[in-house]
Every structure is written in structure tokens, then in C-alpha cells.
Design a protein around this motif. Structure first.
Motif, short mmCIF file in Angstrom:
data_model
loop_
_atom_site.label_atom_id
_atom_site.label_comp_id
_atom_site.label_asym_id
_atom_site.label_seq_id
_atom_site.Cartn_x
_atom_site.Cartn_y
_atom_site.Cartn_z
N LEU A 159 5.19 20.22 -129.56
CA LEU A 159 4.13 21.09 -129.08
C LEU A 159 4.70 22.09 -128.08
O LEU A 159 5.76 21.87 -127.48
N PHE A 160 3.97 23.18 -127.92
CA PHE A 160 4.31 24.18 -126.90
C PHE A 160 3.11 24.33 -125.99
O PHE A 160 2.00 24.66 -126.45
N ALA A 161 3.31 24.05 -124.70
CA ALA A 161 2.25 24.17 -123.71
C ALA A 161 2.27 25.58 -123.14
O ALA A 161 3.24 25.98 -122.47
N GLY A 162 1.20 26.34 -123.40
CA GLY A 162 1.23 27.77 -123.14
C GLY A 162 1.30 28.18 -121.69
O GLY A 162 2.17 28.97 -121.31
N ASP A 163 0.42 27.66 -120.84
CA ASP A 163 0.35 28.13 -119.45
C ASP A 163 1.59 27.77 -118.64
O ASP A 163 1.92 28.46 -117.67
N ILE A 164 2.27 26.69 -119.02
CA ILE A 164 3.48 26.30 -118.28
C ILE A 164 4.75 26.60 -119.07
O ILE A 164 5.85 26.29 -118.62
N SER A 165 4.59 27.19 -120.25
CA SER A 165 5.71 27.68 -121.07
C SER A 165 6.81 26.63 -121.25
O SER A 165 7.97 26.85 -120.90
N ILE A 166 6.43 25.48 -121.78
CA ILE A 166 7.40 24.42 -122.01
C ILE A 166 7.07 23.70 -123.31
O ILE A 166 5.90 23.60 -123.71
N GLY A 167 8.11 23.26 -124.01
CA GLY A 167 7.93 22.49 -125.22
C GLY A 167 8.14 21.01 -124.96
O GLY A 167 8.79 20.62 -123.99
N ALA A 168 7.58 20.17 -125.84
CA ALA A 168 7.72 18.72 -125.68
C ALA A 168 7.55 18.05 -127.03
O ALA A 168 6.84 18.55 -127.91
#
Length: 274
Positions: free
Chosen positions: A155-164
Motif C-alpha cells: 500500500l501507499f499512504a498518501g498524506d505521509i508519502s510512505i509505502g508498506a
């Protein structure tokens, strides 16, 4: 020993020719079609009836049968059997070259797709050489429990600009048959709620501004849409812990950001690896 196959559809009745198994042409290289055995004496099937896919019914006809008409009907929730609608109209006919013996087996293809969560009654009308008629019924039902599957993806978390990386459970609001193709499938067969956890940390250096919700995992809440049988696209919210902008406040609070994801169905992957 021979087996005859009859197409059981909503169209007009059809008659199948008898085949000898030894001389029949080899089957095409396709996925095997599920088979359900029926015991006409007991009036029961050996398993839950498949849904959303064609399947075979196999069994032994009464000795001396010269033709066998097969029909099915959905049983209403009330259980009232007095006004069943039998399909196909007139019945699909199985007709051997000679009166059946105790060793003969019929094979019927149910080409009309059954619905999940329904009870069905199947009627077998056998006729002998002297036109005597024997009618048998068998009752069965399709799966009725909601379905849950497990995915693994990124996934890519938009507001914190990080993938996991994450793993999640997908919860459908109806039974799902993974063998059924998705061509023409409705939203209920594609859309599911997703609940999962990240398996890679989204915390920043020294947990300065954010940290994971549970140890090294954060909570994934959203929905997924089956693009193919094994690939799913999803979106939702990622819940983690966030530091207060005020440096005097050391306690962190729960925060959320939107995410977009792609994942693979672990059930499908296990099937491919076998």
C-alpha cells in the motif's frame, strides 16, 4: 460400461447420445468440472451443490431405464413444494442405447448456474421398456455462509508519502466460489471489506513524528475490488500514532491517512503452488 451426458439448461429438452468411455475422444485441456454424486434411493447428494459454475450430477438410474428426464427447481424460503417451477421445461433427457443395467451410470451437466444460499430439489423421471414410470427426488442446497479470504500486498499512504507491506482479511457479504470466472460478475462477487495490519513499519526515524499503532504494525481499514481472480485493488484508511506538534506534549494520539493498495489472494497462490 458407458456414461451419457445431458446438458441441463433452461432451453428446450435435449437428448444425449450414449458413449463408451474407452472409445470416447480425450477431453480438452480445460479445468475439471466439479461432480456431485446423487443417491436416488436416499434422495440426497454427496456434497453441497456448486453455485455460479456449471457442474455434473452423476448417479445410477433404476435398472431397466430407457430414458431419464431431469429437472431442477429452487425451493422457496417457506419450504412450500406445491408450486415449484421446474427447469428446463419438459426436462433434459438421458437416453441409453439399451435398457440400463445395475452397472450403468448417467452423467448430467447442470449448465444453468445455481445461486448461493438457496435450497434446490432435483427431479429424476425414469421410464422403462413397458412405459412404467419411476419418479425420484433429491434435495440439496448451495453454500450460504459469507466468505472471507486472506491477501498480502503493498500500500501507499498518501498524506505521509510512505509505502508498506500488509496482510489483510477480505470479508464478502455473500458466498464466493473462487472457481467461478469473473466475466460478467456483479459487484457483490468483486467488492469486499478489508481489515489488516502492516508487516513493515511506517514509523519515521526514532518515532519522532509518528509511530506504528501496535508494536511494529499499523491498522489497515478499507475495501478491496477483485480485478482478476488473484489480483485486488483497494483503498481506505491507515491508522497509526502521531506525535503532538506541541513539544511539551509527549503523549501520542491516533491518526489516519488514506491509502491505495494492490494485493494478491493467498488462497489462489496456494492453489497455483500445488
Amino acid at each position: 460400461m458407458w456414461i451419457a451426458a445431458v446438458l441441463l439448461t433452461g432451453a428446450a429438452p435435449s437428448v444425449a447420445n450414449t458413449q463408451n468411455i474407452d472409445s470416447a475422444a480425450p477431453p480438452a485441456a480445460t479445468s475439471p468440472i466439479a461432480r456431485v454424486a446423487v443417491d436416488l434411493a436416499a434422495g440426497a447428494f454427496d456434497r453441497v451443490l456448486p453455485f455460479d459454475i456449471p457442474f455434473f450430477i452423476t448417479g445410477r438410474p433404476p435398472v431397466g431405464t430407457t430414458n431419464l428426464d431431469v429437472q431442477f427447481a429452487a425451493v422457496p424460503a417457506s419450504g412450500d413444494l406445491s408450486a415449484l417451477i421446474w427447469l428446463p421445461q419438459g426436462g433434459a433427457r438421458w437416453q441409453p442405447d439399451a435398457p440400463s443395467t445395475a452397472d450403468d451410470t448417467f452423467l448430467v451437466l447442470v449448465n444453468a448456474l445455481l445461486k448461493p444460499g438457496h435450497a434446490y430439489r432435483v427431479r429424476f423421471v425414469a421410464r422403462g421398456e413397458r412405459s412404467e414410470t419411476v419418479t425420484k427426488f433429491a434435495d440439496g442446497r448451495t453454500a450460504w455462509k459469507n466468505y472471507a479470504s486472506v491477501d498480502a500486498g503493498v500500500l501507499f499512504a498518501g498524506d505521509i508519502s510512505i509505502g508498506a507491506l500488509y496482510v489483510g482479511t477480505n470479508i464478502y457479504f455473500r458466498p464466493i466460489n473462487k472457481d467461478a470466472p469473473l466475466n460478467g460478475a456483479g459487484l457483490s462477487r468483486r467488492l469486499a471489506l478489508t481489515v489488516g495490519l502492516t508487516i513493515s513499519s511506517i514509523a519515521d526515524e526514532n518515532n519522532r513524528t509518528r509511530s506504528d499503532l501496535f508494536w511494529h504494525q499499523s491498522l489497515v481499514l478499507g475495501a478491496g475490488y477483485r480485478v482478476t481472480s488473484s489480483l485486488r485493488g483497494g483503498a481506505g484508511v491507515l491508522v497509526f500514532q502521531q506525535a503532538d506538534p506541541n513539544p511539551l506534549v509527549t503523549q501520542k494520539s491516533a491518526a489516519a491517512t488514506w491509502y491505495a493498495s494492490f494485493s494478491l489472494d493467498l488462497d489462489i497462490l496456494r492453489g497455483v503452488s500445488r
